[in-house]
Design a protein around this motif. Sequence first.
Motif, PDB file in Angstrom:
ATOM      1  N   ALA A 260       0.831  -1.207   0.000  1.00  0.00           N
ATOM      2  CA  ALA A 260       0.000   0.000   0.000  1.00  0.00           C
ATOM      3  C   ALA A 260       0.864   1.255   0.000  1.00  0.00           C
ATOM      4  N   GLY A 261       1.999   1.200   0.679  1.00  0.00           N
ATOM      5  CA  GLY A 261       2.886   2.350   0.712  1.00  0.00           C
ATOM      6  C   GLY A 261       3.480   2.662  -0.647  1.00  0.00           C
ATOM      7  N   LEU A 263       2.197   1.981  -3.479  1.00  0.00           N
ATOM      8  CA  LEU A 263       1.126   2.470  -4.360  1.00  0.00           C
ATOM      9  C   LEU A 263       0.900   3.972  -4.185  1.00  0.00           C
ATOM     10  N   HIS A 264       1.309   4.515  -3.040  1.00  0.00           N
ATOM     11  CA  HIS A 264       1.142   5.948  -2.772  1.00  0.00           C
ATOM     12  C   HIS A 264       2.491   6.644  -2.635  1.00  0.00           C
ATOM     13  N   ASP A 266       5.968   8.658  -3.792  1.00  0.00           N
ATOM     14  CA  ASP A 266       6.390   9.721  -4.702  1.00  0.00           C
ATOM     15  C   ASP A 266       7.919   9.818  -4.619  1.00  0.00           C
ATOM     16  N   MET A 337       6.657   8.054   0.862  1.00  0.00           N
ATOM     17  CA  MET A 337       5.262   8.459   1.047  1.00  0.00           C
ATOM     18  C   MET A 337       5.148   9.927   1.442  1.00  0.00           C
ATOM     19  N   GLN A 338       6.152  10.467   2.167  1.00  0.00           N
ATOM     20  CA  GLN A 338       6.107  11.846   2.657  1.00  0.00           C
ATOM     21  C   GLN A 338       7.499  12.463   2.615  1.00  0.00           C
ATOM     22  N   PHE A 353      -0.341   7.132   6.146  1.00  0.00           N
ATOM     23  CA  PHE A 353      -1.504   6.583   5.442  1.00  0.00           C
ATOM     24  C   PHE A 353      -2.707   7.520   5.554  1.00  0.00           C
ATOM     25  N   LYS A 355      -2.571  10.748   5.616  1.00  0.00           N
ATOM     26  CA  LYS A 355      -2.324  11.858   4.693  1.00  0.00           C
ATOM     27  C   LYS A 355      -2.682  11.495   3.248  1.00  0.00           C
ATOM     28  N   VAL A 356      -2.615  10.202   2.900  1.00  0.00           N
ATOM     29  CA  VAL A 356      -2.959   9.800   1.526  1.00  0.00           C
ATOM     30  C   VAL A 356      -4.397   9.288   1.443  1.00  0.00           C
ATOM     31  N   MET A 358      -5.990   7.021   3.470  1.00  0.00           N
ATOM     32  CA  MET A 358      -6.288   5.678   3.994  1.00  0.00           C
ATOM     33  C   MET A 358      -6.357   5.744   5.527  1.00  0.00           C
TER      34      MET A 358
END
Length: 622
Positions: A260-261, A263-264, A266, A337-338, A353, A355-356, A358
């Motif tokens: 899941a991480g 997938l989100h 950057d 992720m951040q 999670f 913040k995105v 979830m």
Amino acid sequence: MAPVETSSPETEHHEDGGKAAGEVTRSYWRWHKDDFFPEPSFASWGAYRRALGATPARLRDRFAGRSTDAAELGALRRRSENEMRRCLTWWDLTWFGFGSVIGAGIFVLTGQEAHDHAGPAIVLSYVASGLSAMLSVFCYTEFAVEIPVAGGSFAYLRVELGDVAAFIAAANLILESIIGTAAVARSWTSYLASLINKPASALRIHAPALVDGYNELDPIAVGVILVTASLAMLSSKGTSRVNWVASAVHVVVIGFVIVAGFLHADPSNLKPFMPHGVPGVFRAAAIVYFAYGGFDNIATMAEETKNPSRDIPLGLLGSMSAITAIYCVMALVLSMMQPYTAIDTSAAYSVAFTKVGMHWAQYVVALGALKGMTTVLLVGALGQARYTTHIARSHIIPPVFALVHPRTGTPVHATALIAAASACIALFSSLDVLSSLLSVSTLFIFMMMATALLVRRYYLRGVTTRAHAQRFVALLVLIIASSVGIAAYWGTSPERWHGYVVLVPAWAAGTLGIQLLVPAARAPKVWGVPLVPWLPSLSIATNLFLMGSLGKDAFIRFGVCTAIMLVYYVLVGLHATYDVAHGACAAGEEDSDDFAGADDGKNKVAAAADVEKADAADGGGR
């Protein structure tokens, strides 16, 4: 010449764990004074005063004394009266590795150190600390294969560095066990509260009459400690099955976090990659290193392993290699992720999670941390009790705690001792003030283990010549001194490099000198650490380096606690072990000396032959 090992016909054990005919079977539950202090030095106040008067001579004796492989495998194990059951395989040990190591640390420490010190380079911090941990794992694995007993590092240090060094390790191991268990149990309560949307202290009972810091009573933590300890008392194999299930759930949660991480993720969040430079990476490495803690519990289970020479390397090295990879990937996920400046230091993954979008994922993370802490407590209850059992076999603490229950095949008294002490602390406080002390003591024991491995490979009484022994000691001192210098220089001047021009070559010269100028005294029979002396020497340097990254308060507390422990040794442990080593035990303690004195070359040779017999009995895998 030290007296040799003997066994009375009344207490002799057969290879199958049975007892010789004619032995009087005593109840496992015994509380007489002689069960706690059977040694002549404690027979009366007069005897104790005479023992105290002989303290200097006894200290010299214990400094010179060394145990043998055969004594650890034979005479000491017989003091438990019943055998631990050989029921564990490499599969059990692998999952014990996951259960013992992967706790809440990865969820807490990663965000904290990425935000404060390393930035996205937290991945490199986990790589550095993982490599350092693997060096210690190598040392533990060789010893556990060669001396498969429950004592872990305590037993190994008794053989190679002697009684006093082993006592320092033993005292720190027991302190770590009690304080560490209490801290994890109180964290368990905090995570349970977060799982049901409550503040961290909501499930504790406030007692305003008590001193601040000790006024939040935690009966849930006490309950968790008692439940996990009870499971450990009932059966090692049964505990292993529970650990499989709990660890498998934890691995599923970690898999969810990773997938899941990503997938989100950057990639732009990885810039700047190293905002605080190399010093920040190593400061973080010194902290996240303790997310790898707990693997030494696996070595204590060697006595219950069906085929130690095969199962221990597979279970210990296999689990730690996988854990290192998991930690590095989880650190990378969080960093992507951040931006590191936005990472929450107390609940990094849950906030990331959220913040995105979830929001529900925070409960999955809390569940994973809760499961992780449960297995840490469960496997810790097993490993810590086995340390304590072997320490009691040596009489450093009362030998009643060495007894193995005849029905369960587990050390019930030792398990209860650690559980009771931990529960008393956990009820009132986690003693956070001592957390940095535990970090120092863990690294110190790992450093001593690497030193002991070099001693094992390059020094053997009756084999190593005097000239080679003196050369080896000088070079070993050079390795340790230069490593201490590197750590001190790093701690005081992390931005400077001039001192390393002298210190690093000095360390390399000491290591190369051992390789070229000191012939090896023995080789491992089945599995050994590769690239000796380089890897053990590097382990000494890295553990001391990580110690140098900790604050001075940690060393002050370590020094104070060690001084207190040595007072106990001088007043109690010294005299108990002296009596046992010289065959002066009260009735019921039939074993004679389990140490070899200054002229123990013949004993070492005999010990080697005995170990070969023990190896064959371990399952034919050697």
